[in-house]
Write a protein that holds these residues in place. Sequence first.
Motif, PDB file in Angstrom:
ATOM      1  N   LEU A  70       0.831  -1.209   0.000  1.00 13.77           N
ATOM      2  CA  LEU A  70       0.000   0.000   0.000  1.00 13.77           C
ATOM      3  C   LEU A  70       0.863   1.256   0.000  1.00 13.77           C
ATOM      4  CD1 LEU A  70      -2.828  -0.956   2.532  1.00 13.77           C
ATOM      5  CD2 LEU A  70      -3.021  -0.719   0.054  1.00 13.77           C
ATOM      6  N   ASP A  71       1.939   1.252   0.785  1.00 16.90           N
ATOM      7  CA  ASP A  71       2.834   2.414   0.837  1.00 16.90           C
ATOM      8  C   ASP A  71       3.540   2.639  -0.495  1.00 16.90           C
ATOM      9  OD1 ASP A  71       2.167   2.924   3.479  1.00 16.90           O
ATOM     10  OD2 ASP A  71       3.942   1.925   4.305  1.00 16.90           O
ATOM     11  N   THR A  72       3.844   1.567  -1.190  1.00 19.93           N
ATOM     12  CA  THR A  72       4.571   1.661  -2.460  1.00 19.93           C
ATOM     13  C   THR A  72       3.649   1.994  -3.634  1.00 19.93           C
ATOM     14  OG1 THR A  72       6.144   0.026  -1.651  1.00 19.93           O
ATOM     15  CG2 THR A  72       6.122   0.426  -4.012  1.00 19.93           C
ATOM     16  N   THR A  76      -6.541   2.791  -2.239  1.00 17.99           N
ATOM     17  CA  THR A  76      -7.736   3.287  -2.913  1.00 17.99           C
ATOM     18  C   THR A  76      -8.991   2.799  -2.194  1.00 17.99           C
ATOM     19  OG1 THR A  76      -8.828   3.540  -5.049  1.00 17.99           O
ATOM     20  CG2 THR A  76      -7.945   1.353  -4.541  1.00 17.99           C
ATOM     21  N   ARG A  77     -10.106   3.414  -2.557  1.00 22.70           N
ATOM     22  CA  ARG A  77     -11.423   3.007  -2.075  1.00 22.70           C
ATOM     23  C   ARG A  77     -12.263   2.541  -3.267  1.00 22.70           C
ATOM     24  NH1 ARG A  77     -13.447   8.269   1.284  1.00 22.70           N
ATOM     25  NH2 ARG A  77     -11.688   8.394   2.696  1.00 22.70           N
ATOM     26  N   SER A 132     -15.025   3.327   3.962  1.00 24.71           N
ATOM     27  CA  SER A 132     -15.648   4.339   4.822  1.00 24.71           C
ATOM     28  C   SER A 132     -14.656   5.158   5.627  1.00 24.71           C
ATOM     29  CB  SER A 132     -16.621   3.655   5.788  1.00 24.71           C
ATOM     30  OG  SER A 132     -17.623   2.997   5.067  1.00 24.71           O
ATOM     31  N   HIS A 133     -13.370   4.961   5.418  1.00 25.13           N
ATOM     32  CA  HIS A 133     -12.370   5.674   6.221  1.00 25.13           C
ATOM     33  C   HIS A 133     -11.308   6.306   5.341  1.00 25.13           C
ATOM     34  CE1 HIS A 133     -14.335   3.096   9.168  1.00 25.13           C
ATOM     35  NE2 HIS A 133     -13.994   4.042  10.037  1.00 25.13           N
ATOM     36  N   SER A 134     -10.572   7.227   5.946  1.00 24.01           N
ATOM     37  CA  SER A 134      -9.492   7.912   5.219  1.00 24.01           C
ATOM     38  C   SER A 134      -8.262   7.006   5.150  1.00 24.01           C
ATOM     39  CB  SER A 134      -9.125   9.211   5.937  1.00 24.01           C
ATOM     40  OG  SER A 134      -8.462   8.921   7.158  1.00 24.01           O
ATOM     41  N   GLY A 135      -7.354   7.380   4.286  1.00 18.31           N
ATOM     42  CA  GLY A 135      -6.106   6.625   4.150  1.00 18.31           C
ATOM     43  C   GLY A 135      -5.325   6.571   5.456  1.00 18.31           C
ATOM     44  N   ALA A 136      -5.280   7.678   6.185  1.00 20.16           N
ATOM     45  CA  ALA A 136      -4.554   7.704   7.458  1.00 20.16           C
ATOM     46  C   ALA A 136      -5.214   6.786   8.480  1.00 20.16           C
ATOM     47  CB  ALA A 136      -4.486   9.132   7.990  1.00 20.16           C
ATOM     48  N   TRP A 142      -3.857  -0.818  10.024  1.00 21.45           N
ATOM     49  CA  TRP A 142      -2.842  -1.761   9.526  1.00 21.45           C
ATOM     50  C   TRP A 142      -1.658  -1.824  10.489  1.00 21.45           C
ATOM     51  CZ3 TRP A 142      -2.562  -5.267   5.675  1.00 21.45           C
ATOM     52  CH2 TRP A 142      -3.548  -5.244   4.699  1.00 21.45           C
ATOM     53  N   ALA A 143      -1.143  -0.671  10.901  1.00 23.88           N
ATOM     54  CA  ALA A 143       0.014  -0.639  11.799  1.00 23.88           C
ATOM     55  C   ALA A 143      -0.318  -1.314  13.128  1.00 23.88           C
ATOM     56  CB  ALA A 143       0.467   0.804  12.018  1.00 23.88           C
TER      57      ALA A 143
END
Length: 154
Positions: A70-72, A76-77, A132-136, A142-143
């Motif tokens: 995802l970081d690389t 997306t939604r 339903s959520h932001s990338g952050a 995930w973290a």
Amino acid sequence: MNTRTQTTEFTPVDQDLYAAAFQFLDPDPTPAPAPPAVLAVPAQVPLTTAAPVHLTGPVEKTLTDALTFLDTHGWTRYSLINTEGARCSIGALRAAAGSRNAAYRDAGNLLLHEARRQYGKKWQAIPAWNDSHSGAQVRSVWAAAIRRAHHMNI
């Protein structure tokens, strides 16, 4: 003459003693370079004081690889993979696991459990929560799931 010994321990050789003995045997020695300084052998550390080694489990590896994906490639939604190659959380899990194996299933369950813990029990599936959520917010879950897998050693 049989000179076998039963011990496997040897006493270190005193280089100065050998040098003095060879001076008596060779009356006209050619000067030899000075022997290198003998380094002290460090005391062995008992194995009980060594730090435990953490082996990364398959769930932690799958989650870590998916978050790296995802970081690389981007997040997306509303789609598994968008036109630029970014993926949603399920798409990243699939890319990291390579197949729908036990690590994929367990990583998904742990991710969903962490999402429910942080954002409420109403989420029934990862795609609905992801969309339903932001990338952050998604990255935070995930973290946390990776930390949990690490702590659980799975």
